[in-house]
Design an enzyme around this catalytic site. Sequence first.
Site, PDB file in Angstrom:
ATOM      1  N   GLU A 198      -7.095  10.957  13.868  1.00 51.74           N
ATOM      2  CA  GLU A 198      -6.994  11.924  14.969  1.00 51.74           C
ATOM      3  C   GLU A 198      -8.334  12.622  15.213  1.00 51.74           C
ATOM      4  O   GLU A 198      -8.871  13.240  14.291  1.00 51.74           O
ATOM      5  CB  GLU A 198      -5.937  12.964  14.583  1.00 51.74           C
ATOM      6  CG  GLU A 198      -5.750  14.078  15.598  1.00 51.74           C
ATOM      7  CD  GLU A 198      -4.700  15.100  15.166  1.00 51.74           C
ATOM      8  OE1 GLU A 198      -4.540  15.315  13.942  1.00 51.74           O
ATOM      9  OE2 GLU A 198      -4.054  15.682  16.042  1.00 51.74           O
ATOM     10  N   GLU A 235     -12.579  22.962  13.492  1.00 50.84           N
ATOM     11  CA  GLU A 235     -11.777  22.652  12.303  1.00 50.84           C
ATOM     12  C   GLU A 235     -12.460  21.663  11.367  1.00 50.84           C
ATOM     13  O   GLU A 235     -12.134  21.597  10.189  1.00 50.84           O
ATOM     14  CB  GLU A 235     -10.408  22.102  12.717  1.00 50.84           C
ATOM     15  CG  GLU A 235      -9.566  23.126  13.462  1.00 50.84           C
ATOM     16  CD  GLU A 235      -8.165  22.617  13.765  1.00 50.84           C
ATOM     17  OE1 GLU A 235      -7.530  22.028  12.885  1.00 50.84           O
ATOM     18  OE2 GLU A 235      -7.719  22.804  14.913  1.00 50.84           O
ATOM     19  N   ASP A 257      -4.482  14.211  20.512  1.00 54.40           N
ATOM     20  CA  ASP A 257      -3.827  15.517  20.526  1.00 54.40           C
ATOM     21  C   ASP A 257      -4.414  16.305  21.688  1.00 54.40           C
ATOM     22  O   ASP A 257      -5.627  16.553  21.736  1.00 54.40           O
ATOM     23  CB  ASP A 257      -4.108  16.199  19.171  1.00 54.40           C
ATOM     24  CG  ASP A 257      -3.495  17.587  19.034  1.00 54.40           C
ATOM     25  OD1 ASP A 257      -3.421  18.316  20.042  1.00 54.40           O
ATOM     26  OD2 ASP A 257      -3.123  17.947  17.904  1.00 54.40           O
ATOM     27  N   GLU A 277       3.078  19.505  18.553  1.00 54.32           N
ATOM     28  CA  GLU A 277       2.519  20.156  17.360  1.00 54.32           C
ATOM     29  C   GLU A 277       2.018  21.517  17.833  1.00 54.32           C
ATOM     30  O   GLU A 277       0.895  21.652  18.313  1.00 54.32           O
ATOM     31  CB  GLU A 277       1.379  19.319  16.787  1.00 54.32           C
ATOM     32  CG  GLU A 277       0.832  19.906  15.501  1.00 54.32           C
ATOM     33  CD  GLU A 277      -0.361  19.116  14.990  1.00 54.32           C
ATOM     34  OE1 GLU A 277      -0.352  18.726  13.819  1.00 54.32           O
ATOM     35  OE2 GLU A 277      -1.309  18.892  15.779  1.00 54.32           O
TER      36      GLU A 277
HETATM   37  C1  LER Z   1      -3.182  17.882  12.913  1.00 54.62           C
HETATM   38  O1  LER Z   1      -2.419  16.962  13.646  1.00 54.62           O
HETATM   39  C2  LER Z   1      -4.062  18.647  13.789  1.00 54.62           C
HETATM   40  O2  LER Z   1      -3.974  18.552  14.990  1.00 54.62           O
HETATM   41  C3  LER Z   1      -5.093  19.493  13.223  1.00 54.62           C
HETATM   42  O3  LER Z   1      -5.451  20.479  14.140  1.00 54.62           O
HETATM   43  C4  LER Z   1      -4.727  20.176  11.988  1.00 54.62           C
HETATM   44  O4  LER Z   1      -5.176  21.476  12.070  1.00 54.62           O
HETATM   45 MN    MN Z   2      -2.625  17.189  16.001  1.00 52.78          MN
END
Ligand code: LER
Ligand code: MN
Length: 268
Positions: free
Chosen positions: A151, A157, A184, A245
């Site tokens: 991902e 992060e 995402d 999420e």
């Molecule tokens: C995990 O799927 C994600 O999107 C990360 O931002 C974890 O913080």
């Molecule tokens: Mn994610």
Amino acid sequence: MKKCIVISTPGAKFSALAMKEDFREGLRKLADLGYDAVELSIKDPNQLDIRETKDLLKQNGLTMPAISTGRAYGEDGLSLSDPDSEIRRKAVQRIKDQMELAVQLEGALVIIGLMRGTVKPGQDGEQAEKYFMESVSECLDYKAGITLALEPINRYETTLFNDTLSVKEIIDRLGKPNLKMLVDTFHMNIEEPNIVESIYRVRDNIAHVHFADSNRWAPGCGHINFREILEALNKIGYTGAISAEILPKPSPEESVKLTMEFYRRLGL
Ligand code: LER
Ligand code: MN
């Protein structure tokens, strides 16, 4: 596409989890609301009663298309690119354990998100990337029938692989068919110049999708254009899960309801 949301076993520190306190009750609530599937966020699969989990899924008519692994980084400090070989070894073992769980769950894919790690102060970025490639290769070879989904995660992060192009580059360099990509929308909104164009560019790599709005609330609560994203996913022939999420805002109950209302408005 399956209407899916992330649920964790209790005790999770990760914030973007709408449901995390009562697993059994959570599954029941999600099924009642009309979800088809759940993505499981779990720190250590050896602590899961697999038979009970499968029974609960069956009773509630839910499937589990994906396993989320980032809690092992946030709570146990396990990173696939760590300078310490013992930490890398434990991280690889944890992913292998998640792959074993995936086999039991009829081929769920295993997400490589935060467990990629980050370049630590004083660590050489190229070395971190090399360690990551070695670790992930070992996992990919462990079970060729289980897909790992790498991902892109935004720059706040991690310093490793922030956008779809850098993840595609890793996938191409490794050249292993069981390495795919998870996109995402929350991270894409920060890193991609144009979300829809990026989806077309990595169309052959996408195996899983996370939906969260620009503020990481339920889709529909921020300023991301999900209609055009869904249209792009339809056009590339994506038939997997759309998994929310999201932060449990304004409350866990509201967040799962808002997500389902929005999924229905999108015609999912
Ligand atoms: C995990 O799927 C994600 O999107 C990360 O931002 C974890 O913080
Ligand atoms: Mn994610």
